[in-house]
Scaffold this motif. Structure first.
Motif, PDB file in Angstrom:
ATOM      1  N   UNK A  64       0.810  -1.215   0.000  1.00 57.30           N
ATOM      2  CA  UNK A  64       0.000   0.000   0.000  1.00 57.30           C
ATOM      3  C   UNK A  64       0.841   1.261   0.000  1.00 57.30           C
ATOM      4  N   UNK A  65       1.981   1.228   0.674  1.00 56.82           N
ATOM      5  CA  UNK A  65       2.802   2.445   0.767  1.00 56.82           C
ATOM      6  C   UNK A  65       3.545   2.711  -0.529  1.00 56.82           C
ATOM      7  N   UNK A  66       3.862   1.653  -1.267  1.00 57.93           N
ATOM      8  CA  UNK A  66       4.463   1.845  -2.582  1.00 57.93           C
ATOM      9  C   UNK A  66       3.426   2.382  -3.571  1.00 57.93           C
ATOM     10  N   UNK A  67       2.192   1.890  -3.451  1.00 59.42           N
ATOM     11  CA  UNK A  67       1.130   2.428  -4.302  1.00 59.42           C
ATOM     12  C   UNK A  67       0.830   3.874  -3.952  1.00 59.42           C
ATOM     13  N   UNK A  68       0.959   4.209  -2.674  1.00 60.18           N
ATOM     14  CA  UNK A  68       0.693   5.582  -2.250  1.00 60.18           C
ATOM     15  C   UNK A  68       1.697   6.553  -2.850  1.00 60.18           C
ATOM     16  N   UNK A  69       2.923   6.094  -3.101  1.00 67.38           N
ATOM     17  CA  UNK A  69       3.922   6.976  -3.702  1.00 67.38           C
ATOM     18  C   UNK A  69       3.443   7.509  -5.041  1.00 67.38           C
ATOM     19  N   UNK A  70       2.764   6.658  -5.813  1.00 66.11           N
ATOM     20  CA  UNK A  70       2.269   7.106  -7.098  1.00 66.11           C
ATOM     21  C   UNK A  70       0.965   7.866  -6.991  1.00 66.11           C
ATOM     22  N   UNK A  71       0.119   7.486  -6.023  1.00 71.77           N
ATOM     23  CA  UNK A  71      -1.203   8.107  -5.924  1.00 71.77           C
ATOM     24  C   UNK A  71      -1.148   9.517  -5.356  1.00 71.77           C
ATOM     25  N   UNK A  72      -0.134   9.822  -4.553  1.00 72.33           N
ATOM     26  CA  UNK A  72      -0.071  11.133  -3.917  1.00 72.33           C
ATOM     27  C   UNK A  72       0.114  12.234  -4.962  1.00 72.33           C
ATOM     28  N   UNK A  73      -0.848  13.141  -5.030  1.00 77.05           N
ATOM     29  CA  UNK A  73      -0.779  14.255  -5.958  1.00 77.05           C
ATOM     30  C   UNK A  73      -1.486  14.021  -7.273  1.00 77.05           C
ATOM     31  N   UNK A  85      -3.839   6.766 -16.785  1.00 73.69           N
ATOM     32  CA  UNK A  85      -3.281   6.650 -15.425  1.00 73.69           C
ATOM     33  C   UNK A  85      -1.792   6.988 -15.422  1.00 73.69           C
ATOM     34  N   UNK A  86      -1.062   6.450 -16.394  1.00 71.94           N
ATOM     35  CA  UNK A  86       0.379   6.743 -16.467  1.00 71.94           C
ATOM     36  C   UNK A  86       0.623   8.202 -16.806  1.00 71.94           C
ATOM     37  N   UNK A  87      -0.210   8.791 -17.632  1.00 71.58           N
ATOM     38  CA  UNK A  87      -0.066  10.211 -17.951  1.00 71.58           C
ATOM     39  C   UNK A  87      -0.304  11.069 -16.724  1.00 71.58           C
ATOM     40  N   UNK A  88      -1.327  10.725 -15.939  1.00 76.07           N
ATOM     41  CA  UNK A  88      -1.601  11.455 -14.701  1.00 76.07           C
ATOM     42  C   UNK A  88      -0.465  11.272 -13.706  1.00 76.07           C
ATOM     43  N   UNK A  89       0.055  10.045 -13.623  1.00 78.60           N
ATOM     44  CA  UNK A  89       1.174   9.772 -12.714  1.00 78.60           C
ATOM     45  C   UNK A  89       2.390  10.608 -13.078  1.00 78.60           C
ATOM     46  N   UNK A  90       2.735  10.639 -14.357  1.00 74.94           N
ATOM     47  CA  UNK A  90       3.938  11.356 -14.795  1.00 74.94           C
ATOM     48  C   UNK A  90       3.794  12.870 -14.629  1.00 74.94           C
ATOM     49  N   UNK A  91       2.597  13.376 -14.814  1.00 72.93           N
ATOM     50  CA  UNK A  91       2.401  14.824 -14.808  1.00 72.93           C
ATOM     51  C   UNK A  91       2.117  15.392 -13.424  1.00 72.93           C
ATOM     52  N   UNK A  92       1.475  14.612 -12.541  1.00 71.93           N
ATOM     53  CA  UNK A  92       0.966  15.200 -11.302  1.00 71.93           C
ATOM     54  C   UNK A  92       1.448  14.533 -10.020  1.00 71.93           C
ATOM     55  N   UNK A  93       1.957  13.304 -10.073  1.00 69.40           N
ATOM     56  CA  UNK A  93       2.354  12.616  -8.843  1.00 69.40           C
ATOM     57  C   UNK A  93       3.480  13.371  -8.146  1.00 69.40           C
ATOM     58  N   UNK A  94       3.324  13.585  -6.850  1.00 68.74           N
ATOM     59  CA  UNK A  94       4.296  14.379  -6.091  1.00 68.74           C
ATOM     60  C   UNK A  94       5.662  13.711  -6.052  1.00 68.74           C
ATOM     61  N   UNK A  95       5.685  12.416  -5.760  1.00 69.21           N
ATOM     62  CA  UNK A  95       6.962  11.728  -5.646  1.00 69.21           C
ATOM     63  C   UNK A  95       7.625  11.556  -7.010  1.00 69.21           C
ATOM     64  N   UNK A  96       6.843  11.373  -8.055  1.00 71.62           N
ATOM     65  CA  UNK A  96       7.422  11.272  -9.400  1.00 71.62           C
ATOM     66  C   UNK A  96       8.036  12.600  -9.795  1.00 71.62           C
ATOM     67  N   UNK A  97       7.371  13.698  -9.462  1.00 72.08           N
ATOM     68  CA  UNK A  97       7.922  15.017  -9.763  1.00 72.08           C
ATOM     69  C   UNK A  97       9.224  15.245  -9.000  1.00 72.08           C
ATOM     70  N   UNK A  98       9.263  14.810  -7.732  1.00 70.98           N
ATOM     71  CA  UNK A  98      10.494  14.935  -6.952  1.00 70.98           C
ATOM     72  C   UNK A  98      11.603  14.070  -7.543  1.00 70.98           C
ATOM     73  N   UNK A  99      11.248  12.869  -8.020  1.00 71.69           N
ATOM     74  CA  UNK A  99      12.254  11.992  -8.633  1.00 71.69           C
ATOM     75  C   UNK A  99      12.796  12.605  -9.918  1.00 71.69           C
ATOM     76  N   UNK A 100      11.919  13.221 -10.715  1.00 64.65           N
ATOM     77  CA  UNK A 100      12.382  13.867 -11.949  1.00 64.65           C
ATOM     78  C   UNK A 100      13.336  15.009 -11.625  1.00 64.65           C
ATOM     79  N   UNK A 101      13.000  15.819 -10.630  1.00 63.47           N
ATOM     80  CA  UNK A 101      13.895  16.913 -10.237  1.00 63.47           C
ATOM     81  C   UNK A 101      15.241  16.383  -9.761  1.00 63.47           C
ATOM     82  N   UNK A 102      15.213  15.313  -8.950  1.00 64.26           N
ATOM     83  CA  UNK A 102      16.465  14.745  -8.449  1.00 64.26           C
ATOM     84  C   UNK A 102      17.331  14.217  -9.583  1.00 64.26           C
ATOM     85  N   UNK A 103      16.705  13.570 -10.561  1.00 64.62           N
ATOM     86  CA  UNK A 103      17.475  13.019 -11.686  1.00 64.62           C
ATOM     87  C   UNK A 103      18.034  14.124 -12.571  1.00 64.62           C
ATOM     88  N   UNK A 104      17.223  15.160 -12.825  1.00 61.83           N
ATOM     89  CA  UNK A 104      17.707  16.267 -13.666  1.00 61.83           C
ATOM     90  C   UNK A 104      18.856  16.993 -12.977  1.00 61.83           C
TER      91      UNK A 104
END
Length: 311
Positions: A64-73, A85-104
């Motif tokens: 559940x906590x791994x799923x929450x990483x994607x659902x948050x935001x 779903x993947x488009x929403x995840x890539x564009x709006x998920x809080x942790x995905x956005x943080x991961x993109x910033x960290x990688x960039x």
């Protein structure tokens, strides 16, 4: 282990005691890191092991906590369409956005740190370089000085408008450029130390032989020096990337809301709302760190083989 014929009983006891002490020290260092891995699969919102987990009951474990990483935001985490779903995840998920910033930020930090650190190491490795020890001490000082002091200094320095050759440039705080420069300052010393250590075993007679055969300095560096020190360069680049990826203090001082990285998001999660989702992120980072360390070890062994130290 097969002991030599002359080994006494005390030698054998000392060996086994030495192995036991090393194992205890290793367990002491690694246990606090490994304990978060099973806790990240806790079905309950606790930071402790439940009775079901201790009994190895499958109901006590969950993703559940791994799923929450994607659902948050996400705007619509219950979307049934896979593409949406993947488009929403890539564009709006809080942790995905943080991961993109960290990688960039980590990519550009690694690139700048590797180039600057390698050039500095090449210059400091030359015996005719004046004030080598003083320059080395200055360049690696960000590793020695407490990070809170370095971050505070960078904050005041980056907050002031600068004048470059008569051209006004704005403040660097709350910008990606400022965060990348701050992380470059922290990551370059690791590249310098790693490449310098690689150059310490470099055979200078190879460059002299190349020069005697008519090779210009650039050809000598590209065909002889670079292939031999390349494992050290890659190792330093990995250390620089890990330094950037894990840094939180400098980000708190320099970055703005748009430069939210994974460590800063974890800090905000601990400060605002404690959730085991942070343990899921920590588990992913541990796996990533182990993979990077394994890569560094493989490069170290390759360097030894190139030098003829190991078979």
């Amino acid at each position: 282990m097969r002991f030599p014929a002359y080994a006494t009983v005390s030698d054998r006891l000392f060996y086994y005691a030495y192995i036991a002490v090393c194992a205890l020290i290793f367990a002491f260092l690694v246990a606090p890191i490994l304990v978060i891995i099973p806790l990240s699969f806790n079905a309950e919102p606790y930071f402790t092991f439940t009775e079901e987990m201790l009994r190895l009951n499958p109901e006590g474990y969950s993703l559940r906590w791994y799923r929450m990483l994607g659902a948050l935001g996400m705007q619509n985490p219950d979307e049934t369409g896979l593409v949406q779903w993947w488009s929403d995840l890539w564009a709006n998920a809080t942790w995905v956005d943080a991961a993109k910033n960290s990688l960039i930020i980590g990519f550009w930090t690694t690139l700048l740190s590797t180039v600057l650190g390698t050039l500095a190491a090449l210059g400091l490795s030359r015996p005719e370089m004046p004030f080598r020890r003083l320059i080395m001490a200055i360049l690696i000082s960000p590793m020695i000085v407490p990070i809170i002091i370095v971050a505070t200094g960078m904050f005041f320095f980056f907050s002031s408008p600068c004048d470059v050759i008569g051209l006004e440039c704005g403040r660097l705080t709350s910008t990606y450029t400022g965060v990348v420069l701050a992380h470059t300052i922290l990551g370059t010393p690791f590249v310098i130390i790693t490449v310098t250590a690689t150059l310490s075993g470099f055979d200078r007679s190879l460059t002299r032989a190349a020069a005697s055969l008519g090779a210009d300095p650039w050809t000598t560096f590209r065909c002889i020096v670079l292939p031999l020190i390349f494992p050290g360069i890659v190792s330093g680049a990995l250390f620089a990337f890990v330094t950037s990826f894990d840094e939180v203090v400098a980000v708190l001082f320099i970055a703005g809301p748009e430069q939210q990285t994974i460590p800063r998001q974890m800090w905000n999660g601990i400060r605002e709302q404690i959730s085991p989702a942070i343990l899921a992120v920590a588990t992913i980072l541990v796996v990533l760190s182990v993979a990077l360390l394994a890569t560094v070890e493989l490069l170290r062994r390759r360097t030894e083989r190139l030098r003829g130290v190991a078979s």
